[in-house]
Write an enzyme that holds these catalytic residues in place. Structure first.
Site, PDB file in Angstrom:
ATOM      1  CB  VAL A  49      -2.794  15.525  -2.396  1.00 44.93           C
ATOM      2  CG1 VAL A  49      -2.715  15.010  -3.768  1.00 44.93           C
ATOM      3  CG2 VAL A  49      -2.585  14.535  -1.538  1.00 44.93           C
ATOM      4  CD  GLU A  50      -1.241  16.874  -8.099  1.00 44.97           C
ATOM      5  OE1 GLU A  50      -1.455  16.642  -9.523  1.00 44.97           O
ATOM      6  OE2 GLU A  50      -0.265  16.893  -7.564  1.00 44.97           O
ATOM      7  CB  SER A  51      -7.002  16.596  -5.516  1.00 44.80           C
ATOM      8  OG  SER A  51      -6.468  15.854  -4.316  1.00 44.80           O
TER       9      SER A  51
END
Length: 525
Positions: A325-327
């Site tokens: 996930v981009e986080s």
């Protein structure tokens, strides 16, 4: 030196006209105690006012986060990437009550790093051909922003086009950790993600500003393990202890604290329950069929984040792929809904900008993203449609460099009802809004840019699968039980190309049992 102060004293750092940067991802990282104090002071005293608010990711859960600052007069200008879970901000933007600029999420994290080291901005190809490109819209979300001008320029470097994201001087940072010692050294042991807190703090110090950190606990100076310190005390000016941690320092929107999300506990894979057979699962199942062993995968919010992990688990292939996930979460299974951005059983949780370094540079093997509008040339819009100003989030950073893009979404929107019987799909009620349009309202994904870079792109819906073709959008699969002319072409504003190898989607996708995709998956090794 003891930097612990009342929240009212910390907020004194924010003057009329200040530029403030906040660090969060939905409610992960949200400094509710500080944000509520800013709101309270403005409503009572009309100050601080006329602020510029800068934030990288969507920073709300429809109720909290930056919604505390969504008041005309409090914020004069907002520079962010996503407002999908911040409806009041969407209204203020569309009503032209704030100057609104949208920049890609990853580029904003990288811009903070560039500013921190004294650079005038950051170069990247990310955004070329999209609404971020100043030759298209320049990331300008309303008339106020258009009057102010774009923060992005097109430049030539060694004969190639790049976008230059200009620096945005910041006066005050509002960031979060779990524990701080009296000097301001900050750890994040209970946080689900680290985000770009250190980059924001360094940026503010570069411009001679002040850094406010909200924490749950205060320790004696020198007692924290140096390897656990994420933000050093030399960057910190004020420490605010959350007044009501359960409400104002939640690990996520849905959870005060769960050790699974901070990586301190792993749960059995059997805890990942199968999801019911719905239109969303059908789309997720067909999407999963694009996977291959050891694929490094990115999941976007919505149908991708809610279905790909559970379907892969149900099919017995979850351990053979790497979900990200981009986080900054790598491995495990990402959460969905307002907790999108975290995950169970993560193998690594790295800082937000470094995840985008990998996405922008190496490019993940496949990304699954949602869709709001698609047009005849394969352009996709997820950022501004109908009465919603949503923003792009990390969508552009992820899709442009990815080795393969798989867009997942329903064929129409607004009241779509289907029946799934005997391995076939039946449309009971058509959605009110068509998604396949002659021209999208805003270009968040450029079909032209993808074709020029020979990028494989698929559009997966419950009734049809399309791929990006040299001439635009091409129909390659249709669901068993649907009428191609009536249910597919008849619900589009344009007629797609038809593949000479057009075929039915697998009947197994539409059955209430495991697809047995596992054997086919391992044959791809």
């Amino acid at each position: 030196m003891n930097k612990v102060v009342p929240v009212s004293s910390a907020v004194d750092f924010i003057q009329n006209g200040s530029t403030i940067a906040v660090c969060g991802f939905t409610l992960m990282g949200a400094c509710e105690t500080v944000l509520k104090e800013i709101e309270k002071r403005f409503l009572e005293q009309r100050a601080p006012s006329q602020l510029t608010l800068v934030h990288c990711a969507g920073h709300s859960d429809r109720v909290n986060g930056i919604l505390h600052l969504a008041h005309p007069g409090l914020i004069r200008r907002i520079i962010g990437s996503h407002w999908g879970l911040a409806p009041k901000w969407g209204e203020l933007i569309l009503n032209n009550e704030v100057e609104a600029h949208c920049l890609p999420q990853g580029q904003m994290t990288h811009l903070f790093r560039a500013m921190a080291s004294g650079k005038p901005g950051n170069f990247s190809k990310v955004g070329l051909g999209t609404f971020i490109d100043p030759r298209v819209e320049g990331g300008l979300m309303n008339e106020q922003a258009k009057q102010a001008g774009s923060l992005v320029e097109v430049v030539d470097i060694k004969g190639e086009e790049y976008l230059f994201y200009n620096a945005i001087p910041v006066d005050v940072a509002v960031i979060r950790g779990t524990t701080a010692d009296e000097f301001g050294n900050v750890t994040m042991e209970d946080e689900a993600i680290k985000l770009e807190a250190i980059s924001i703090a360094q940026t503010v110090k570069r411009y001679g500003g002040k850094v406010i950190v909200q924490v749950k606990h205060v320790a004696r100076r020198g007692s924290l393990h140096p390897r656990q310190v994420v933000v050093p005390g030399i960057y910190v000016d004020a420490i605010v202890v959350a007044e009501d941690p359960v409400q104002e320092h939640r690990q996520t929107s849905c959870t005060f604290y769960d050790p699974v999300y901070s990586g301190d506990l792993k749960v059995a894979d059997s805890a990942l329950d199968p999801i019911p057979l719905t239109v969303r699962k059908i789309i997720g199942r067909r999407g999963v069929m694009e996977l291959f062993p050891q694929a490094v995968v990115n999941l976007g919010t919505g149908i991708p984040g809610d279905t790909i992990g559970p379907v892969a688990s149900e099919e017995g292939i979850l351990r053979e792929i790497i979900l990200t996930v981009e986080s900054g979460v790598i491995g495990g299974v990402p959460a969905g809904g307002t907790d999108f951005g975290i995950g169970k059983n993560a193998e690594a949780i790295i800082e937000h900008p470094y995840q985008f370094d990998y996405y922008n540079g190496a490019g993940i093997d496949i990304t699954y993203m949602g869709i709001a509008e698609i047009d005849v040339m394969g352009n996709v819009n997820v950022s501004k449609f109908g009465t919603k100003a949503v923003g792009c989030g990390g969508f552009i950073d992820i899709t442009q460099p990815a080795k393969k893009v798989c867009f997942l979404g329903t064929f129409t929107a607004g009241g779509l009802e289907v029946a799934i019987e005997d391995g076939k799909l039946k449309i009971l009620q058509e959605g009110k809004n068509k998604k396949f349009l002659k021209q999208v309202k805003q270009i968040t994904f450029s079909g032209k840019y993808a074709r020029e870079n020979q990028q494989p792109v698929f559009f997966v819906t419950e009734r049809a699968v399309f791929k990006l073709h040299v001439d635009g959008v091409e129909l390659v699969e249709y669901a068993p039980g649907v009428d191609i002319e009536k249910d597919i072409i008849g619900q589009m504003e344009f007629k797609p190309s038809i593949s000479p190898n057009l075929k039915e989607m697998s009947h197994d996708i539409f059955k209430n049992q495991v697809m047995n995709f596992k054997q086919q998956f391992f044959n791809l090794r």
